[in-house]
Enzyme design. Sequence first.
Site, PDB file in Angstrom:
ATOM      1  N   HIS A 236      21.311  28.440  18.759  1.00  0.00           N
ATOM      2  CA  HIS A 236      21.684  27.866  20.055  1.00  0.00           C
ATOM      3  C   HIS A 236      22.262  28.945  20.984  1.00  0.00           C
ATOM      4  CE1 HIS A 236      22.725  23.802  22.087  1.00  0.00           C
ATOM      5  NE2 HIS A 236      22.459  24.722  22.986  1.00  0.00           N
TER       6      HIS A 236
ATOM      7  N   GLU B 101      23.889  20.350  14.555  1.00  0.00           N
ATOM      8  CA  GLU B 101      24.383  21.716  14.711  1.00  0.00           C
ATOM      9  C   GLU B 101      25.869  21.777  14.355  1.00  0.00           C
ATOM     10  OE1 GLU B 101      23.455  23.180  18.614  1.00  0.00           O
ATOM     11  OE2 GLU B 101      21.296  22.924  18.367  1.00  0.00           O
TER      12      GLU B 101
END
Length: 533
Positions: free
Chosen positions: A284, A266
Amino acid sequence: MSTASTGKPVVLIAEELSPATVEALGPDFEIRHCNGADRAELLPAIAGVDAILVRSATKVDAEAIALAKKLKVVARAGVGLDNVDVSTATKAGVMVVNAPTSNIVTAAELACGLLVATARNIPQASAALKNGEWKRSKYTGVELSEKTLGVVGLGRIGVLVAQRMSAFGMKVVAYDPYVQPARAAQMGVKLLSLDELLEVSDFISVHLPKTPETVGLIGDEALHKVKPELRIVNAARGGIVDEVALAAALKEGRVAGAGLDVFSQEPCTESPLFEFDNVVVTPHLGASTGEAQEKAGIAVARSVRLALAGELVPDAVNVQGGVIAEDVRPGLPLAEKLGRIFTALAGEVAVRLDVEVYGEITQHDVKVLELSALKGVFEDIVDETVSYVNAPLFAQERGVEVRLTTSSESSEHRNVVTVRGTLSDGEEVSISGTLAGHKHQQKIVAVGEYDVDLALADHMAFLRYTDRPGVVGTLGRILGEAGINIAGMQVSRAAAGGAALVALTVDDTIPQPVLTEIAEEIGASSARSVNLV
C-alpha cells in the site's frame, strides 16, 4: 478557545510530519508533539488541545475524542480516514479534515509503475539477479506500445494514468458509468461497458472507490471474460479485485500477471497471490512519497488555520466551516443524502443538474445546499474524498451543468430541497426532501412525479412497476425469505392499474440478486437500492 501559557491555541502533532507542515501552521499556535501510536502517550497529550494532526498510525477514536474536551479539529495528513472516528467527532462538534488531492499524482505514478513492472518482470528479475541468477529468457516480457489499456474508473487518478500510459503508445479504453462519453473523448479515451473492456484489454488498471457495488467487481465471472494475456493492476482499494478469483485465474493460466498495492485485509503479509512469480506486490505505497506527504501536511495545516479562525474549510469531510445561517445548517446532511439517492436512482452522471430550494429558508444564502447536494452526488462514484470545494470541480470535469434555483414559495412544506437531473438520453430524474418537526427529521416527499412521505434511512429501495394486486405481498415475501426486515414502505401511483412506485426502507442492505429477483417477479421497469452508510 483553549490556550496554553503562551496564550495561543494548542496544536498537537502526533506523528512525524514535514517541517513544511509546521511552517504552514505559522507562528499563531503553540505546537506540541507526541507519539500518537502510543496510547499511553496520546491520551493525556490530547486532553487540552484545540487541534491534532495525524497520519495513519494514530487512532483518534471515541475514547480519545471523549478525553479531548477542547478539541475542535482532527486533521489527517493524507486521504484515508480509517483511523478517525468521523461519526463520534461529528457528534462532538469536532471538524475532521484531510488532504484529498495530496496523493493523486503519487497514486497514479505507482499504478503506472506496476503496469510497467508486470509487463517487464522487473522486480522478479532484480530479485533473481541479486540472488546470483542470470535469467534473461525466463523474464522475457511484453511491450506496452500498441496494447490496449482498460482503465476501470475514470476519476482524477484514472485520468492521470490514462494520460501517462498514452505516452507509451497504448490505446486507452475506460469503464465508468458516471462519465459522459464526450468528456472521455476529449481525453482520447473510448468509453466501453465493463464486459467490452474485459474482452479487449491487454492491461487493466483499477481506479474505483470501494462501495458495496464495486467490491468483487473484478471477480470470477469477470476473469473468465478476459484474454489470457491480460495483466491487471489494482492500486485503488483492496477487494475490488477478488483476490481468490484472481489466484484461480493465474493458476489456470487465464490471466498472465498482476500488480497489487492494496488488499482486502491490511496489513497483508500472507496471501496465495504471493506464491505466483508473475505477481508484483507492494505494501500500500500509493501515497508513500515525500512529495505527497509534504503536500498533505501543508494542506491540513492550512485547514487547521482556517478552522481555528472560524473560516470556511474547503476540505472538511463532516462539517462545514464558515458563516452558515443556523436555519440552513440542518439542511446540509439532507441535501447531501438527496444527492446520493439521486446518483443511485440515475445510475449515471446527469448532463444537467438542478438543485432547487423552496420555502422560507431562501431568505438566507443557500448556496451551501447546492454544494452539499453536489457532494452527495459524487460521494459514491469517485475514488477520492469529496468536499464542498472539489465537488463542483468533479461536475466540471464530467461536463455537468449545475444550477441553483430558489423560491420563497413552498405550497406543502415549510422548506423543500430537490435534486433534479437530466440524463444523457433526455430522461429526467428527481428526488425531493424536507426536514420535519423540531428534531429536523429527514424525509423524502417526492420521487420524480410520485408524491411520497417516507423517513430517510440508511438502507432504501425504489421500484417502478405497473400497478396490480399482489405486488406488495410478493415484495414482502422475497425480502422475508432473504431475512431482510422492512422498516417502512409507501406505494404511490397516478391511477389504479397505471404506473406506480414503491419506496421502502429496510434494516439491512438488499443484495443485488434479491433486488433482481423482486424486479423480475413484479415486472419492475427499474429497481434501485440506496445505502447511505
